[in-house]
Motif scaffolding. Sequence first.
Motif, PDB file in Angstrom:
ATOM      1  N   ASP A  14       8.207   3.742  -3.579  1.00 46.36           N
ATOM      2  CA  ASP A  14       6.866   4.594  -2.813  1.00 46.36           C
ATOM      3  C   ASP A  14       5.320   4.721  -3.558  1.00 46.36           C
ATOM      4  N   ASP A  15       4.931   5.373  -2.690  1.00 44.90           N
ATOM      5  CA  ASP A  15       3.247   5.114  -2.962  1.00 44.90           C
ATOM      6  C   ASP A  15       3.016   6.980  -3.594  1.00 44.90           C
ATOM      7  N   SER A  47       7.274   7.864   2.836  1.00 45.63           N
ATOM      8  CA  SER A  47       7.667   6.341   2.742  1.00 45.63           C
ATOM      9  C   SER A  47       8.617   6.550   1.542  1.00 45.63           C
ATOM     10  N   LYS A  57      -2.331   9.388   8.829  1.00 46.17           N
ATOM     11  CA  LYS A  57      -1.191   9.242   8.870  1.00 46.17           C
ATOM     12  C   LYS A  57       0.529   9.438   9.402  1.00 46.17           C
ATOM     13  N   SER A  90       2.312   8.538   3.743  1.00 43.64           N
ATOM     14  CA  SER A  90       1.097   8.069   4.065  1.00 43.64           C
ATOM     15  C   SER A  90       0.282   7.348   4.596  1.00 43.64           C
ATOM     16  N   GLU A 106       0.394   3.268  11.602  1.00 46.00           N
ATOM     17  CA  GLU A 106       0.511   1.471   9.889  1.00 46.00           C
ATOM     18  C   GLU A 106      -0.661   0.975   9.306  1.00 46.00           C
ATOM     19  N   SER A 158       0.846  -1.301  -0.191  1.00 45.99           N
ATOM     20  CA  SER A 158       0.302  -0.503   0.194  1.00 45.99           C
ATOM     21  C   SER A 158       0.745   1.387   0.033  1.00 45.99           C
ATOM     22  N   CYS A 159       2.315   1.381   0.371  1.00 46.40           N
ATOM     23  CA  CYS A 159       2.939   2.376   0.645  1.00 46.40           C
ATOM     24  C   CYS A 159       4.002   2.140  -0.309  1.00 46.40           C
ATOM     25  N   HIS A 160       4.315   0.676  -1.030  1.00 50.34           N
ATOM     26  CA  HIS A 160       5.444   0.777  -1.235  1.00 50.34           C
ATOM     27  C   HIS A 160       5.292  -0.181  -2.811  1.00 50.34           C
TER      28      HIS A 160
END
Length: 422
Positions: A146-147, A164, A159, A152, A198, A137-139
Motif C-alpha cells: 500500500d502507500d 488502499s 483524496k 490515497s 483515482e 502510486s497507491c500500491h
Amino acid sequence: MELSIYLCIGVVLGFSVIFLVSGELSAKTGLTKSSRYILACFLSFGVMGLAVKSITLLLLQAGPVLKEVVDTSRGSGTYIHSGTVSVQGIEYPVLLKSWQTLPLQDIEASNPQLIEFGRKLFFDVRLSSTQTVSCASCHVIGMGGDDGKSVSSGIHGKKGNRNSPSVLNVTFLKKFFWDGRARSLEEQVLGPLTNPVEMGLSSASEVVEIVSSVPEYVKIYEKLFNDRMEFQSIALALAAFERSLITYDAPFDRFVRGDKSALSAKQIRGMMLFDKIGCRQCHRDPYFSVAGMENASPFRSFPVFKGSPYVEKYDLARDKGLNGHGVWRVPSLRNVAQTAPYFHNGGVSSLSEAVKVMATAQLGLKISESAEDDFQIRYDGNHQLMVMQDRALNGAEIEEIVAFLTALSATPPAILNPWMKS
C-alpha cells in the motif's frame, strides 16, 4: 506407557478385591451365586464413580499447561499446538490444532510474458488522465503493498475516501476492495482506472485506446494474444502480475515449517492468544482472512459489539461498507505490520490500537489491567450461573499479540519500475 501399565494393574487389583469382598459378604449373608455377581457389579460401579470424581478434582486443581511442539510426522506446513493438563507430573492432551503456511504457487509455470506485460502496465502513469498516477502510486510493493497513507491521492491531488488495501498475496483472496464488491482481480482492475478521483479515465475503451497507442505494448499484445486488443486481455495481464506478488517466508511460515527459533517466546504467547480469544475465527491461517477460504463467507459485520470507545474515537462506523449495511470483506493480516494506518478509513495509526479496536468491537472484550475484569459472571436464560474467562486484554497481552502479528511480515518481492530512468 507407564500410565497404561499402572492403570491395568490398578484395574486387575481393584476387581480382585471387589470379588473377594463380595465373596465374603455372600458367605456371611447366604447370597446365591447370581446375587454375588450382582453385588460385585454394584460395588464396581461405586468404585469407578469414586475414581472418576477423584481424577476430575485432580484435573481441576492442576490447571492448564500450554505446550508447543512441532509435529514433523505431518510434513511441512503444519504446526501442532497441543494443550495439556498436568496431573502428578503426567501431562494429558486436551486439544489439537493445526497452523498452516501459504500453499506454494509455481509462478514460473505460469505465463512470464503475461506477467511482464502486467508489470509494465502496473507502473505506467500514462494509464491516468493526467499521466501522473499509476497503480504503483497507491500500491507500493516495497512498503507492504500500500502507500502508508490514511487515504490515497489520485489525479489533481484528489483524496479518496478509503485506505488502499495491500496488493501483496491477493492471489489467495476471492473478493476485492474493502467492501468485497469485485469478484475477481480482473473485475477489480477497472475500478481504479475509471474512478474520477483515482486515475480518471472515462471507460474501458479509453484504456484500450491508450495501450494501443504505445508501439511496445502493441508488439507484446500481438505475441501474447494474436487478436484485436480488448480490455479483458489488458485486465488479464494486470491481474497476472498482481497474482505473482507473494510473500512466503515470514517468520510465522518458517516456524510452521519446523524452525523453532523463528518466533520468540513473546511471539508464541501472542500466537496462542490470537487463537484463544477468537481472532483466528475471521483471520484464519494460512491467508489470515476468511476471504481466502473455500466454502466460507468473506464478509463480516463491523462493529459486532456496540459501544466500543475506539470505534467512536476513530470514526470507524460512519462508512457503512457493502450496500450501507456495515458489512466488510475481512482483510488479510499478512504483512500487517508494514501496512499502517489501519481500517477502511485509515484512521488508526498503530497496530496496538488496531488490536484494541478489534478486541472491543469484534470480540466484546475489555481493555483492562484489572484481574477482576478478566472474568465475567452472569446467568443464562435458564437462570444457570456462567463464569466466562479471558474477557479482558491487558497491556502485556496486547504487546504479545502485536509481536505475533509482526511475525506475519515477509520481505516483499523486489520489483523494479520498468519506466524508471537509470
